[in-house]
Design a protein around this motif. Sequence first.
Motif, short mmCIF file in Angstrom:
data_model
loop_
_atom_site.label_atom_id
_atom_site.label_comp_id
_atom_site.label_asym_id
_atom_site.label_seq_id
_atom_site.Cartn_x
_atom_site.Cartn_y
_atom_site.Cartn_z
N ALA A 1 -11.88 12.81 -5.29
CA ALA A 1 -13.23 14.22 -5.10
C ALA A 1 -13.93 13.69 -4.07
N GLY A 2 -14.61 12.61 -4.13
CA GLY A 2 -16.08 12.55 -3.03
C GLY A 2 -14.91 12.72 -1.82
N TYR A 3 -14.35 12.22 -1.55
CA TYR A 3 -13.70 12.29 -0.22
C TYR A 3 -13.14 13.65 0.20
N PHE A 4 -12.42 14.67 -0.95
CA PHE A 4 -12.14 15.83 -0.37
C PHE A 4 -13.08 16.94 -0.68
N ALA A 5 -14.14 16.34 -1.69
CA ALA A 5 -15.33 16.81 -1.39
C ALA A 5 -16.29 17.05 -0.06
N LYS A 6 -16.03 15.53 0.47
CA LYS A 6 -16.68 15.68 1.93
C LYS A 6 -16.35 16.48 2.56
N ARG A 7 -14.86 16.64 2.44
CA ARG A 7 -14.01 17.18 3.78
C ARG A 7 -14.03 19.10 4.15
N ALA A 8 -14.58 19.01 2.81
CA ALA A 8 -14.42 20.73 2.19
C ALA A 8 -16.01 21.59 3.16
N GLY A 9 -16.15 19.89 3.09
CA GLY A 9 -18.13 20.41 3.81
C GLY A 9 -19.54 21.48 2.23
N ASP A 10 -19.90 21.92 3.05
CA ASP A 10 -21.02 23.22 1.67
C ASP A 10 -20.55 23.56 1.07
N LYS A 11 -18.81 23.93 0.68
CA LYS A 11 -18.17 24.96 1.15
C LYS A 11 -17.84 24.38 -1.24
N VAL A 12 -17.68 23.73 -0.97
CA VAL A 12 -17.61 22.95 -2.43
C VAL A 12 -19.13 21.73 -3.53
N LYS A 13 -18.74 22.00 -4.53
CA LYS A 13 -20.07 21.00 -5.31
C LYS A 13 -18.95 19.79 -6.03
N LEU A 14 -19.97 18.55 -6.06
CA LEU A 14 -19.00 17.40 -6.60
C LEU A 14 -20.01 17.26 -8.04
N ASN B 1 -0.85 5.23 6.11
CA ASN B 1 -0.07 4.29 6.90
C ASN B 1 -0.67 4.41 8.46
N LYS B 2 -1.27 5.04 8.37
CA LYS B 2 -2.18 4.63 9.69
C LYS B 2 -3.65 4.09 9.72
N GLY B 3 -3.57 3.61 8.82
CA GLY B 3 -4.45 2.55 8.34
C GLY B 3 -6.24 3.22 8.20
N GLU B 4 -6.26 4.20 7.99
CA GLU B 4 -7.86 5.96 7.47
C GLU B 4 -8.08 5.69 5.91
N GLY B 5 -7.51 5.03 5.51
CA GLY B 5 -8.65 4.85 3.74
C GLY B 5 -9.17 3.88 4.35
N TYR B 6 -10.03 4.05 2.29
CA TYR B 6 -11.15 2.73 2.41
C TYR B 6 -10.23 1.65 1.95
N GLU B 7 -9.48 1.80 1.21
CA GLU B 7 -8.78 0.56 0.96
C GLU B 7 -7.53 0.01 2.17
N ASN B 8 -7.77 0.46 3.06
CA ASN B 8 -7.50 0.12 4.75
C ASN B 8 -8.15 -1.24 5.24
N GLN B 9 -9.22 0.09 5.19
CA GLN B 9 -10.77 -1.16 5.63
C GLN B 9 -11.23 -2.20 5.20
N THR C 1 -19.34 3.93 -0.01
CA THR C 1 -19.54 4.46 0.55
C THR C 1 -19.62 5.74 1.69
N SER C 2 -19.50 5.58 2.50
CA SER C 2 -18.64 5.53 4.11
C SER C 2 -17.60 7.29 3.95
N TYR C 3 -17.38 6.53 2.40
CA TYR C 3 -15.91 7.69 1.82
C TYR C 3 -16.33 8.61 0.86
N ALA D 1 0.86 -1.27 0.21
CA ALA D 1 0.00 -0.41 -0.12
C ALA D 1 0.60 1.38 0.05
N ASP D 2 0.52 2.37 -0.82
CA ASP D 2 0.73 3.42 -0.38
C ASP D 2 0.43 4.21 0.69
N PRO D 3 1.66 4.54 1.59
CA PRO D 3 1.75 5.58 2.82
C PRO D 3 1.01 6.54 3.06
N ASN D 4 0.47 7.24 1.99
CA ASN D 4 -0.32 7.79 1.99
C ASN D 4 -0.89 8.76 0.44
#
Length: 297
Positions: free
Chosen positions: A220-233, A57-65, A279-281, A47-50
């Motif tokens: 796109a979906g993950y980082f758009a979610k992190r941006a909240g209602d400031k962006v549209k996908l 490398n913290k196990g936070e990605g959907y591939e990690n899950q 879907t959770s991501y 896997a890619d660490p970043n």
Amino acid sequence: MSDRKLTLATLVRVAVLCCAGSGMHAAYADPPLPNNDGNDGVLRVCADPNNMPLSNNKGEGYENQIASQMASDFGYKLEYTYFPQRMGFVRRTLRDKVPDTENFKCDLIIGVPKGYDMTATTRPYLHSTYAMVFTKRPDLASINTPTDLLKLPPETLHKLRLGIFSQTPAVDWLLSNNLIEQAVSYQAQSGDPAAFPGEMIEHDLASGTVDVVFLWGPIAGYFAKRAGDKVKLVPFPPTPGIRFDFEISMGTRYGEKTWTTKVDQWIGHNQAKIDKILTSYEVPLLPVASAPTAAAQ
């Protein structure tokens, strides 16, 4: 547009992934060795660490899950070999052996393009598409489909700075619509291990360096979610002449048919679990075509 376009992008990682290995696969068609396919109760993942939201490398990605779920279902311990998914990734992970042993460092890549030629591949488990992401503001409020961008008043449209990765479908789309002069081009493989594709949204879109970005949908979906209602996908639908949607499989070594089939069958029996993770991501999902059990590799 060929599947190679996706590999040159993404693994932008989806981009970021196609040049991950080098050499001919025939040289690696070794018979399975002890303990390289879970026989010792360990699932060894490359896997890619970043590369969020795919992996880190913290196990936070959907591939990690997904890997964690597979290990749990197999009753295996989960271990990783991390290496940036750039040139040499497959050679330095899936095809590399632990020094002074005949054991490979890792045995499974969770995400490779369907039909990827550097590895054997399972049935696809993810089908997604590219998407546009832009800041919510009055002059872009009418955009609900990619075509709506083209309908903007010329004085608005031709002022937009459009962020794209080189050698992706977005390049062809901008060319076909006479917008390539407005492109702000990013390299899919920057050489900087700290760089990640989502920076286009998290940094440059937020700062106004670009007005609209074109990215592989899971990113796109993950980082758009992190941006909240400031962006549209806005995802790309099937587009005549330009392919934006791609399927993702898992990668194993050539010649390890038993292991490949085991992973393939797990995917077939657990697609609902995989979809729940994706879907959770906020991964934009398209239906995955039915696929038979892994063929002879």
